[in-house]
Scaffold this active site. Structure first.
Site, PDB file in Angstrom:
ATOM      1  N   LYS A 187      40.578 -69.178  68.426  1.00 56.63           N
ATOM      2  CA  LYS A 187      40.346 -70.703  68.276  1.00 56.63           C
ATOM      3  C   LYS A 187      41.037 -71.506  69.128  1.00 56.63           C
ATOM      4  CE  LYS A 187      42.391 -73.850  66.070  1.00 56.63           C
ATOM      5  NZ  LYS A 187      42.066 -74.895  67.054  1.00 56.63           N
ATOM      6  N   GLY A 214      51.805 -72.720  70.886  1.00 61.91           N
ATOM      7  CA  GLY A 214      51.589 -74.033  70.574  1.00 61.91           C
ATOM      8  C   GLY A 214      53.229 -74.881  70.345  1.00 61.91           C
ATOM      9  N   SER A 215      53.188 -75.595  69.421  1.00 57.80           N
ATOM     10  CA  SER A 215      54.331 -76.429  69.127  1.00 57.80           C
ATOM     11  C   SER A 215      55.314 -75.614  68.348  1.00 57.80           C
ATOM     12  CB  SER A 215      54.307 -77.687  68.613  1.00 57.80           C
ATOM     13  OG  SER A 215      53.378 -77.663  67.400  1.00 57.80           O
ATOM     14  N   THR A 216      56.491 -75.816  68.196  1.00 58.47           N
ATOM     15  CA  THR A 216      57.357 -75.358  67.164  1.00 58.47           C
ATOM     16  C   THR A 216      57.062 -75.689  65.839  1.00 58.47           C
ATOM     17  OG1 THR A 216      59.050 -75.094  68.867  1.00 58.47           O
ATOM     18  CG2 THR A 216      59.912 -74.881  66.530  1.00 58.47           C
ATOM     19  N   GLU A 217      56.833 -76.850  65.700  1.00 59.29           N
ATOM     20  CA  GLU A 217      56.344 -77.396  64.354  1.00 59.29           C
ATOM     21  C   GLU A 217      55.385 -76.711  63.640  1.00 59.29           C
ATOM     22  OE1 GLU A 217      55.110 -81.353  64.868  1.00 59.29           O
ATOM     23  OE2 GLU A 217      54.429 -81.627  62.716  1.00 59.29           O
ATOM     24  N   ILE A 218      54.290 -76.423  64.457  1.00 56.68           N
ATOM     25  CA  ILE A 218      52.865 -75.739  63.916  1.00 56.68           C
ATOM     26  C   ILE A 218      53.221 -74.043  63.776  1.00 56.68           C
ATOM     27  CG2 ILE A 218      50.541 -75.196  64.261  1.00 56.68           C
ATOM     28  CD1 ILE A 218      50.905 -78.261  63.626  1.00 56.68           C
ATOM     29  N   GLY A 219      54.275 -73.859  64.815  1.00 55.28           N
ATOM     30  CA  GLY A 219      54.593 -72.247  64.723  1.00 55.28           C
ATOM     31  C   GLY A 219      55.394 -71.952  63.254  1.00 55.28           C
ATOM     32  N   GLU A 265      54.841 -68.319  70.455  1.00 56.59           N
ATOM     33  CA  GLU A 265      55.178 -68.576  71.857  1.00 56.59           C
ATOM     34  C   GLU A 265      55.071 -70.221  71.809  1.00 56.59           C
ATOM     35  OE1 GLU A 265      55.674 -70.631  75.009  1.00 56.59           O
ATOM     36  OE2 GLU A 265      53.744 -69.600  75.824  1.00 56.59           O
ATOM     37  N   CYS A 292      54.983 -75.087  78.717  1.00 58.16           N
ATOM     38  CA  CYS A 292      56.060 -74.833  77.658  1.00 58.16           C
ATOM     39  C   CYS A 292      57.488 -74.559  78.608  1.00 58.16           C
ATOM     40  CB  CYS A 292      55.650 -73.982  76.701  1.00 58.16           C
ATOM     41  SG  CYS A 292      54.636 -72.478  77.557  1.00 58.16           S
ATOM     42  N   GLU A 321      61.587 -81.693  73.115  1.00 57.91           N
ATOM     43  CA  GLU A 321      60.234 -81.565  74.000  1.00 57.91           C
ATOM     44  C   GLU A 321      59.641 -82.521  74.367  1.00 57.91           C
ATOM     45  OE1 GLU A 321      57.636 -78.494  73.083  1.00 57.91           O
ATOM     46  OE2 GLU A 321      57.698 -77.723  75.060  1.00 57.91           O
TER      47      GLU A 321
HETATM   48  P1  ADP Z   1      50.277 -79.474  70.516  1.00 57.06           P
HETATM   49  O1  ADP Z   1      51.204 -80.226  69.784  1.00 57.06           O
HETATM   50  O2  ADP Z   1      50.800 -78.990  71.855  1.00 57.06           O
HETATM   51  O3  ADP Z   1      48.943 -80.119  70.358  1.00 57.06           O
HETATM   52  P2  ADP Z   1      49.797 -77.730  68.335  1.00 57.06           P
HETATM   53  O4  ADP Z   1      50.807 -76.743  67.993  1.00 57.06           O
HETATM   54  O5  ADP Z   1      49.557 -78.764  67.484  1.00 57.06           O
HETATM   55  O6  ADP Z   1      50.127 -78.035  69.876  1.00 57.06           O
HETATM   56  O7  ADP Z   1      48.545 -76.975  68.685  1.00 57.06           O
HETATM   57  C1  ADP Z   1      48.186 -75.637  69.120  1.00 57.06           C
HETATM   58  C2  ADP Z   1      47.229 -75.114  68.501  1.00 57.06           C
HETATM   59  O8  ADP Z   1      47.399 -74.831  67.210  1.00 57.06           O
HETATM   60  C3  ADP Z   1      45.793 -75.644  68.451  1.00 57.06           C
HETATM   61  O9  ADP Z   1      44.682 -74.677  68.605  1.00 57.06           O
HETATM   62  C4  ADP Z   1      45.604 -76.323  67.148  1.00 57.06           C
HETATM   63  O10 ADP Z   1      44.450 -76.531  66.746  1.00 57.06           O
HETATM   64  C5  ADP Z   1      46.492 -75.272  66.125  1.00 57.06           C
HETATM   65  N1  ADP Z   1      46.865 -75.681  65.059  1.00 57.06           N
HETATM   66  C6  ADP Z   1      47.343 -76.988  64.643  1.00 57.06           C
HETATM   67  N2  ADP Z   1      47.880 -77.074  63.560  1.00 57.06           N
HETATM   68  C7  ADP Z   1      47.749 -76.055  62.872  1.00 57.06           C
HETATM   69  C8  ADP Z   1      47.972 -75.406  61.735  1.00 57.06           C
HETATM   70  N3  ADP Z   1      48.535 -75.977  60.850  1.00 57.06           N
HETATM   71  N4  ADP Z   1      47.605 -74.040  61.381  1.00 57.06           N
HETATM   72  C9  ADP Z   1      47.025 -73.374  62.480  1.00 57.06           C
HETATM   73  N5  ADP Z   1      46.736 -73.840  63.743  1.00 57.06           N
HETATM   74  C10 ADP Z   1      47.046 -75.026  63.812  1.00 57.06           C
END
Ligand code: ADP
Length: 500
Positions: A197, A250-255, A272, A306, A403
């Site tokens: 994705k 991606g972001s720590t929050e979504i991680g 990462e 990053c 960040e």
């Molecule tokens: P940024 O804050 O840099 O945009 P994100 O961490 O939001 O980075 O996004 C990185 C990837 O994670 C993108 O492909 C985004 O669509 C995906 N993403 C965002 N939210 C979720 C989630 N809740 N579950 C899984 N993947 C997500």
């Protein structure tokens, strides 16, 4: 027609022909298909704020279809039966196809992310190809060991490496094709199948890549691409019971969201995530290298890397010289649209992200920071931020701790090596750190004591398929590349045989 306007119409023409090559549907089981909902969403050029095209908006139902196809391709058929050399050759071919389509990939990546075309042409795209070429060799190295169990009687013990199964790869928008390659190349080399994705902001190169898979000879269902939003398609991948491993950047929050979602089937997770990397300039540094190096460390890709060196620590004796040098470099950067050949830095990814970066700048100024260069957004249609260096900052400020993911560096002074190592390590992140020095002792102390997954000496932001990469603390779990690649995408099985 003037030379400039001729150049503009030529680049508009090549941009259009690159966009015409992008499939706008999901790629599932070797075919391009609409999302089941029939929905689509717009992809925007961050350099103009205008929509480039619409692509399919996949959601949980489409992820289901992609997982089924991946599972089938993993468990039966030509992918499973392929020899390791055939698999290796196929992965190498993917690298070749990226190189053969360099111009199209580069234009698409630049339009999508906003990065200058030259950067995509000489950086992102060849770099992505390099990962396929390097990891092709991994396919023939799925090796284990033989061991001697300490048991009475005769025994033979061994370990085997086997693929994990179906891998979910969730990719961010800052370097889309590179991070796609970082995940796909080793995952495929280890014999897995993949549901990929791309980020909703930047799906173009993933879709164009999907259009080349058949030509490469990849069997149907081995790689599936679902474009769509994070909270729908991404969340479905993270939670899916048919996915064995999710690899997320991606972001720590979504991680953290991914970790929670993965608990259902306890799929393996590698992350990462963010960073707030320290970049240290020692008093003995070669400033001809260190000053442009410190600028590139943070301003490359508009600061949206990053590992970016966003906390600059400069020895007191050279602080003013280095800060004014980096400020001069910042002012010399030509900010503008990705396809303008004179531009050296593009916009940030979106309006929302520009506003986020601006709110960080405002909080910095409210807290007493001063801008030695830059300090604001440009009132354009695109999402441009001036390369910014902030001084007069304190370690407790938000701009120092969080960040920003934009072209913003905070500069602080120090007096001793021990002091700067402590300052550098005073962060919840631990992705990367760097030092500029001509002193062997300082270099080795930094390598040993900086709390980060990667340490750079007299350079910054260097990645290579041979070097393990990943973070400590809030920067993530696991290591990609290098010796980490096998770990990421294979399981170790042990077998023991009683010989009597
Ligand atoms: P940024 O804050 O840099 O945009 P994100 O961490 O939001 O980075 O996004 C990185 C990837 O994670 C993108 O492909 C985004 O669509 C995906 N993403 C965002 N939210 C979720 C989630 N809740 N579950 C899984 N993947 C997500």
């Amino acid at each position: 027609m003037t030379v400039a306007s001729a150049q503009r119409s030529q680049s508009a023409e090549s941009a259009q022909s690159a966009l015409d090559r992008v499939p706008r549907q999901l790629y599932i089981d070797g075919r391009f298909v609409d999302a089941q909902s029939g929905k689509t969403f717009g992809v925007v050029d961050p350099g103009t704020g205008r929509e480039l095209l619409q692509v399919a908006e996949g959601d949980a139902a489409d992820v289901d279809r992609a997982v089924l196809a991946s599972r089938r391709a993993f468990e039966s058929g030509p992918w499973r039966d392929m020899t390791t050399i055939e698999r290796s050759r196929l992965i190498w071919r993917l690298g070749d196809l990226i190189e053969e389509n360099l111009d199209t990939f580069a234009i698409l990546e630049s339009l999508d992310v906003g990065k200058p075309l030259q950067v995509s042409l000489t950086g992102d795209i060849p770099f992505a190809a390099k990962w396929f070429h390097h990891m092709a060799g991994l396919a023939t190295r799925m090796e284990g060991t033989t061991v001697t169990p300490s048991l009475p009687g005769r025994w033979q013990g061994m370990s085997l490496r086997q693929p994990v199964g179906v891998v979910g790869a969730i990719v961010p928008w800052n370097t889309p094709l590179i991070i796609t390659a970082w995940k796909l190349a080793p995952a495929l080399a280890c014999g897995n199948t993949v549901v990929l994705k791309p980020a909703e902001e930047t799906p173009l190169t993933a879709l164009f890549f999907a259009s080349l898979l058949e030509q490469a000879g990849l069997p149907d269902g081995v790689v599936n691409v679902v474009t769509g939003f994070g909270h729908t398609a991404g969340a479905a991948i993270a939670a899916h019971g048919g996915i064995d491993k999710v690899s997320f950047t991606g972001s720590t929050e979504i991680g953290k969201e991914i970790v929670k979602a993965a608990t259902g089937n306890l799929k393996r997770v590698s992350l990462e995530l963010g960073g707030k990397s320290a970049n240290i300039v020692m008093p003995d540094a070669d400033l001809e290298l260190a000053i442009p190096g410190a600028a590139t460390a943070v301003f490359a890709n508009s600061g949206q890397i990053c590992t970016a060196g966003t906390r600059l620590f400069v020895h007191s004796s050279i602080f003013d010289e280095v800060v004014s040098g980096v400020a001069e470099q910042a002012r010399a950067i030509n900010v503008g649209h990705s396809l303008d050949p004179d531009v050296t830095m593009g916009p940030v990814i979106s309006e929302r992200h520009r506003d986020r970066v601006v709110s960080y700048l405002e909080s910095g100024f409210e807290d007493g920071a001063e801008a030695a260069a830059g300090g604001s957004a440009r009132p354009d249609d695109g999402y441009f931020i001036e390369p910014t260096i902030l001084t007069n900052v304190r370690p407790t400020m938000k701009v120092v701790r969080e960040e920003i993911f934009g072209p913003v560096v905070v500069a602080q002074r120090f007096d001793t090596l021990a002091e700067v190592i402590a300052m550098a390590n005073d962060t919840e992140y631990g992705l990367a750190a760097g030092v500029w020095t001509t002193n062997l002792h300082s270099a080795h102390r930094c390598i040993q004591e900086l709390r980060a997954g990667s340490v750079y000496v007299n350079t910054f932001n260097v990645a290579d398929p041979s070097l393990p990469f990943g973070g400590i603390g809030q920067s993530g779990w696991g290591r990609e590349h290098g010796e980490g690649a096998l770990e990421q995408y294979s399981e170790t099985k042990s077998a023991v045989m009683y010989l009597g």
